[in-house]
Structure formats: C-alpha cells, structure tokens
Design an enzyme around this catalytic site. Structure first.
Site, PDB file in Angstrom:
ATOM      1  N   THR A 224       0.875  -1.203   0.067  1.00  0.00           N
ATOM      2  CA  THR A 224       0.076  -0.045   0.035  1.00  0.00           C
ATOM      3  C   THR A 224       0.933   1.250   0.052  1.00  0.00           C
ATOM      4  OG1 THR A 224      -1.491   1.115   1.336  1.00  0.00           O
ATOM      5  CG2 THR A 224      -0.206  -0.440   2.487  1.00  0.00           C
ATOM      6  N   ASP A 225       0.298   2.410  -0.641  1.00  0.00           N
ATOM      7  CA  ASP A 225       0.977   3.762  -0.551  1.00  0.00           C
ATOM      8  C   ASP A 225       1.105   4.199   1.020  1.00  0.00           C
ATOM      9  OD1 ASP A 225      -1.681   4.331   0.043  1.00  0.00           O
ATOM     10  OD2 ASP A 225      -1.663   5.856  -1.728  1.00  0.00           O
ATOM     11  N   GLU A 226       0.220   3.510   1.939  1.00  0.00           N
ATOM     12  CA  GLU A 226       0.521   3.858   3.266  1.00  0.00           C
ATOM     13  C   GLU A 226       1.653   3.591   4.003  1.00  0.00           C
ATOM     14  OE1 GLU A 226      -2.853   3.290   5.720  1.00  0.00           O
ATOM     15  OE2 GLU A 226      -4.274   3.233   4.560  1.00  0.00           O
TER      16      GLU A 226
ATOM     17  N   TYR B 191      -2.071  -0.687  10.647  1.00  0.00           N
ATOM     18  CA  TYR B 191      -2.197  -1.371   9.553  1.00  0.00           C
ATOM     19  C   TYR B 191      -1.082  -1.061   8.620  1.00  0.00           C
ATOM     20  CZ  TYR B 191      -3.560  -1.592   4.700  1.00  0.00           C
ATOM     21  OH  TYR B 191      -3.586  -1.813   3.361  1.00  0.00           O
TER      22      TYR B 191
ATOM     23  N   LYS C  72       1.939  -3.847   7.166  1.00  0.00           N
ATOM     24  CA  LYS C  72       2.252  -3.961   5.696  1.00  0.00           C
ATOM     25  C   LYS C  72       3.666  -3.751   5.300  1.00  0.00           C
ATOM     26  CE  LYS C  72      -0.514  -4.557   2.757  1.00  0.00           C
ATOM     27  NZ  LYS C  72      -0.824  -6.060   2.481  1.00  0.00           N
TER      28      LYS C  72
END
Ligand SMILES: NC(=O)c1ccc[n+]([C@@H]2O[C@H](COP(=O)([O-])OP(=O)(O)OC[C@H]3O[C@@H](n4cnc5c(N)ncnc54)[C@H](O)[C@@H]3O)[C@@H](O)[C@H]2O)c1
Length: 312
Positions: free
Chosen positions: A120-122, A144, A148
C-alpha cells in the site's frame, strides 16, 4: 498457461483481480479464509481454470506444484480496526507473509513461484510535498500500515538471503463496487441510502489518491507480465481528493445537502495528512488508469441501489 495462486481473492480488490486474470487466460487457485470482508456476491466456481481453497495464509501447509506466482492480497485491510485490535493484522499481514515465504523456500528451486505481493502507499506515511518514489523510505504511521511495511521488510530479507523471487506493488486508495461498507465510499453510499448521516473523521481535509479497483488490477497485471523481478512498483492514479471532497461527490450525486448528509466525529489517531506516490515506473510498462472517481460515482450508486433493491 501461467498458474497463479491468488490469496484473498474473495476480497474487494482480489475479486476484481481474479475476474481479470481468468479473462486474460491465467489458471487461478484462490486461497481465502473468508473473513467478514470476503465478498459473498461473487461466484467464480464453475469458471474454467479456477479452483478455490478455504484456508488461512498464516497456517496453510503447502503451495501446490506448478504455481508461477503467489499473488498475495490476503490481509486485514481496515485501518480503524487495526487501531482497536491488531492481533489479526499481525497474524495475517505479517505471519501470513512469513508463512508464504517459508513455504516457497521449502520448495525445490525448480518449482519456486515468484511472490507478487500487494502492499500500500500507506507504508511511506504522510507525503508532505511531492510524491514518494519506490526508493523512498518506509515510515508507516498506523498499525495497519506498520504490518504492511513489516511484511515488505520480510520479503526483502528472504529475497536477499534465501533467493526468494519477489515483486512488490504499492497501490493507492481503491474504490469500486464490492468494497466492504467499513471503507469510506461504500459506507457513505450505504449510510445515505439507509437514511443515516455519514461519519467523517475530523474535518476530512486529509488527501488521498483514488484509483478504481479494476484500473489497479490492470496495473498489477501489467507489472506481473512486464515488470522486473526484485523491483517495487507504485500503482496510483494521480487523482487526488480530500476525504471530504470524495464524500461530497457522493452527497451531490444523490442530490442531498452536506448538512443533512454528514456528521464529523473525532479524528482517527495516527491520521496521515496526505498519501501520494509517483507511478511513472509502472506507467512506463504501458499501463494507465481509465476511470475517474467523479465518472464512477453515479454507477457506484446505481449498483448499490440494485444490491439493496432500491428502485431508481
Ligand atoms: N483497499 C485499498 O484501498 C487498498 C489499497 C492499497 C493496498 N491494499 C492491499 O490490497 C489487499 C486487498 O485489500 P482489500 O481492500 O481488497 O481487502 P479486503 O479486506 O476487502 O479483503 C481481504 C480478503 O483477504 C481474505 N483474508 C484476510 N486474511 C486472510 C488470511 N489470513 N488468509 C486467507 N485469506 C485472508 C479475506 O477473507 C478477504 O477476502 C490488502 O493486502 C491491502 O493491504 C488495499
């Protein structure tokens, strides 16, 4: 025919991916634990070149022979849940990837699939200015995104030490029919259609990049088919809107007034102000997203009404 073991293929993005991969002529083995987030309205059973295995990626004990890629979507994916109770995030998002890496390592070298991991870009944290490239460091801000990022670090370590082949894609915020209604746009449409006000964290000014799930999956397949092993690819649309602006698009498309449709609640701890990634590396493979959020929202509402049995 290439054989894919897709994990989490009953989930929101995974279900778009399985559909597309089958249409493109891949053989798909879908491994999904069927958590609360798994879709119950998709049925791939009966499609040619498709198998389903109900299994948890953190405890599964083998990868069938002849698999070319393990495409790993399976994860706990909702940030709010990760703030309240994160054990499942640890088990699936980190333990699941650890188990997949070990299962690949246990295989004969001639039968080792490439791990195609969906991130994810997160993982980059807040983009205060500009857009992150694949070379930027990972600085996750919530439980979260921390799980990741941790999974990615395992993949780098296993690749370097054990020669496990891998590709990582970091996608931006996905939208589209089939998303579990804990996520922003699905929740907004479902709440408003049910006469409830949508809840927005804080003032909703934080920025996200939005991509239609099918566009994301086209990008993922472009990377799978044309990308390079050992590389990381950002997948994004360049379409940036604040959370509040995205909610406003739904409110306006439903012909409602913001004051009748939205209520603000305290902001989420660890909230990132802006996500933004540079996806020129993926676009150089000849892929580009086709849909915009504004174009898709009326269709999204129509599909939702159909699902809930509401007449147009
Ligand atoms: N939704 C987004 O906007 C977004 C953006 C970037 C990256 N991602 C990543 O894409 C992937 C898919 O996201 P999503 O929104 O489709 O998720 P989702 O929550 O809709 O679906 C997850 C699916 O994985 C399955 N699953 C969960 N844990 C499992 C386990 N331990 N073993 C087997 N199956 C398991 C669930 O049953 C479900 O079908 C995730 O890895 C997520 O981190 C999502």
């Amino acid at each position: 025919m290439k054989k894919l073991l897709v994990t989490g293929g009953l989930g929101f993005i995974g279900s778009y991916f399985v559909d597309l991969a089958l249409k493109r002529g891949f053989y798909v083995i879908n491994v999904d634990k069927k958590t609360y987030a798994a879709r119950t309205d998709v049925d791939f059973d009966g499609r040619d070149h498709y198998e389903f295995i109900e299994e948890d990626i953190s405890t599964m004990t083998h990868i069938p022979p002849g698999v070319d890629y393990v495409v790993n979507f399976a994860a706990e994916s909702h940030v709010d849940n990760s703030i309240h109770a994160n054990e499942a995030f640890y088990n699936s998002n980190i333990g699941g990837v650890y188990n997949i890496l070990e299962l690949i390592r246990a295989k004969d070298e001639t039968d080792r699939p490439i791990l195609f991991h969906i991130s994810t870009d997160e993982v980059y944290g807040t983009a205060h200015a500009g857009s992150f490239t694949e070379e930027d460091k990972l600085l996750p801000s919530n439980p979260y995104s921390a799980t990741k990022a941790a999974a990615e670090q395992l993949i780098f370590g296993w690749r370097h030490t054990h020669g496990i082949k891998a590709i990582i894609c970091r996608s931006c915020n996905n939208y589209g029919f089939g998303q579990y209604p804990e996520k922003l746009l699905a929740k907004t449409i479902e709440f408003l259609l049910n006469g409830k006000k949508m809840t927005v964290h804080g003032d909703g000014t934080y920025l996200r990049e939005w991509i239609y799930a099918e566009d994301n999956c086209e990008g993922l397949l472009a990377v799978l088919e044309k990308g390079e092993e050992g590389q990381v690819y950002n997948i994004s649309s360049g379409e940036e809107h604040s959370v509040m602006d995205a909610v406003r698009m739904v409110v306006e498309a439903m012909g409602m007034k913001e004051e009748d449709a939205v209520v603000h609640i305290p902001n989420r701890p660890g909230q990132d102000l802006r996500y933004s990634v540079d996806c020129s590396k993926a676009r150089a493979l000849g892929w580009a997203p086709k849909t915009t959020l504004k174009e898709y929202i009326p269709e999204y509402i129509r599909l939702y009404k159909e699902k809930l049995g509401i007449a147009e």
